[in-house]
Motif scaffolding. Structure first.
Motif, short mmCIF file in Angstrom:
data_model
loop_
_atom_site.label_atom_id
_atom_site.label_comp_id
_atom_site.label_asym_id
_atom_site.label_seq_id
_atom_site.Cartn_x
_atom_site.Cartn_y
_atom_site.Cartn_z
N MET A 107 0.76 -1.23 0.02
CA MET A 107 0.11 0.01 0.02
C MET A 107 0.70 1.13 0.04
O MET A 107 1.76 1.40 0.71
CB MET A 107 -0.98 0.11 1.26
CG MET A 107 -1.72 1.10 1.11
SD MET A 107 -3.08 1.06 2.54
CE MET A 107 -4.11 -0.22 2.04
N SER A 108 0.46 2.23 -0.91
CA SER A 108 1.38 3.35 -1.03
C SER A 108 0.83 4.60 -0.46
O SER A 108 -0.46 4.66 -0.03
CB SER A 108 1.49 3.80 -2.45
OG SER A 108 0.36 4.24 -2.88
N ARG A 109 1.75 5.41 0.10
CA ARG A 109 1.31 6.53 1.05
C ARG A 109 1.34 7.81 0.02
O ARG A 109 2.68 8.06 -0.45
CB ARG A 109 2.33 6.60 2.34
CG ARG A 109 1.98 7.64 3.41
CD ARG A 109 2.73 7.43 4.54
NE ARG A 109 2.31 8.22 5.67
CZ ARG A 109 1.43 8.02 6.55
NH1 ARG A 109 0.95 6.87 6.66
NH2 ARG A 109 1.53 8.90 7.64
N VAL A 110 0.16 8.57 0.03
CA VAL A 110 0.25 9.79 -0.82
C VAL A 110 0.11 10.89 -0.08
O VAL A 110 -0.91 10.82 0.65
CB VAL A 110 -0.81 9.29 -1.96
CG1 VAL A 110 -1.09 10.62 -2.94
CG2 VAL A 110 -0.68 8.12 -2.47
N LEU A 111 0.87 11.80 -0.46
CA LEU A 111 0.49 13.28 0.22
C LEU A 111 -0.11 13.94 -0.72
O LEU A 111 0.44 14.44 -1.92
CB LEU A 111 1.89 13.80 0.91
CG LEU A 111 1.81 15.47 0.99
CD1 LEU A 111 1.00 15.46 2.52
CD2 LEU A 111 3.39 15.97 1.17
#
Length: 315
Positions: A1-5
């Motif tokens: 799971m990627s973390r997006v700002l």
């Protein structure tokens, strides 16, 4: 799971991106905002204040793989700043490049920059289209600042591992839209007769749901890296067709008087409103073929469906 700002998470576009990303289980959203507030489905919310070169993004960038930079000093119609370009550069250039440099230090993989079709220019002859790889020709301080940010980002990409994705949308519309589009909606809603029943220009638009879908596609598509993409609904409308479409979507047909465009342009010039006339009568078409082909993407909603969604309706 990627973390997006996501920056600008409470803005017109940012709020829609928050809603769109909430439906994608493979992404975890971190939101950056100017002041404390409540935002939908976010792992974290970081208050960063006004965006500029002095902002410390350290905590917000922790473990982030992708940044979607939607925050900006938006196009101001009646800018009272002594030097508008200086003010645009503080946020749109210095603020953007500072964030990107800190993203590199934090190990961020991809930086998606929401730019503007104004980088290409203000208008193009009817039947011609702006393309992603055209020579830029911004005409105002806002467009210039967006171009300068793009150029700075591409320089960073050339000497680091950060992947840059630039998206240039034309006019964006959708629920809660402001500015000229909102003013047009009000005029149609009030049933005010408008002398725009005989315009034969063509303008590209992009519904906010189509733009959000494109942004999300760019988060992890391998062929998006270090590319510029134009956004659009895939169908261009004249001002007459747009007003009629708004009326149909609203359930209140537009009252349009067929006044020749030449007469309107002359009248606008006499009143010192040539710029306004250009926006209503001029053409601005974009070619989204590169976007569609490279990303295997197509707008999920037609322009007619997008207008319906402006008013909480569907076909």
């Amino acid at each position: 799971m990627s973390r997006v700002l996501l920056t600008g998470a409470t803005g017109f576009l940012g709020a829609a991106v928050v809603h769109g990303l909430a439906k994608v289980e493979r992404h975890t959203l971190v939101a950056a905002v100017r002041r404390p507030c409540s935002i939908g489905k976010c792992a974290q919310v970081h208050v960063v204040g006004d965006i500029g070169a002095a902002v410390n993004w350290g905590d917000a960038l922790a473990d982030v793989s992708t940044v979607i930079h939607a925050a900006a000093r938006a196009h101001v119609m009646r800018d009272e700043a002594a030097d508008p370009l200086v003010e645009y550069r503080k946020i749109n250039v210095a603020g953007t490049l500072s964030l990107a440099e800190q993203a590199i230090s934090a190990g961020v993989r991809r930086f998606i920059y929401i730019s503007s079709i104004k980088v290409n220019g203000e208008a193009i002859p009817l039947g011609q289209r702006f393309r992603a790889d055209d020579k830029p020709a911004p005409q105002d301080p806002y467009g210039i600042s967006k171009l300068e940010a793009e150029q700075g980002l591409m320089k960073l990409a050339a000497k680091t591992d950060l992947e840059i994705v630039i998206i240039r949308p034309p006019l964006v519309y959708g629920p809660g839209v402001k500015g000229n589009f909102a003013n047009m909606i009000k005029l149609v809603e009030k049933g005010i007769p408008l002398p725009l029943g005989a315009t034969h220009n063509k303008r590209s638009l992009v519904g906010i749901d189509n733009l959000v879908d494109l942004i999300i596609r760019c988060v992890d598509h391998p062929d998006a890296a270090n590319q510029i993409f134009l956004a659009g609904d895939g169908k261009d409308l004249s001002t007459t067709e747009l007003l009629r479409g708004v009326g149909v979507a609203m359930g209140k047909p537009a009252r349009l008087i067929p006044v020749p465009a030449g007469m309107l342009q002359l009248g606008a010039a006499l009143l010192g409103k040539s710029a306004m006339a250009q926006r209503l009568l001029g053409s601005l078409q974009v070619d989204i073929s590169k976007t569609c082909e490279r990303l295997d993407w197509k707008p999920p909603y037609t322009v007619e469906e997008g207008l319906m969604r402006c008013f909480g309706r569907s076909n």
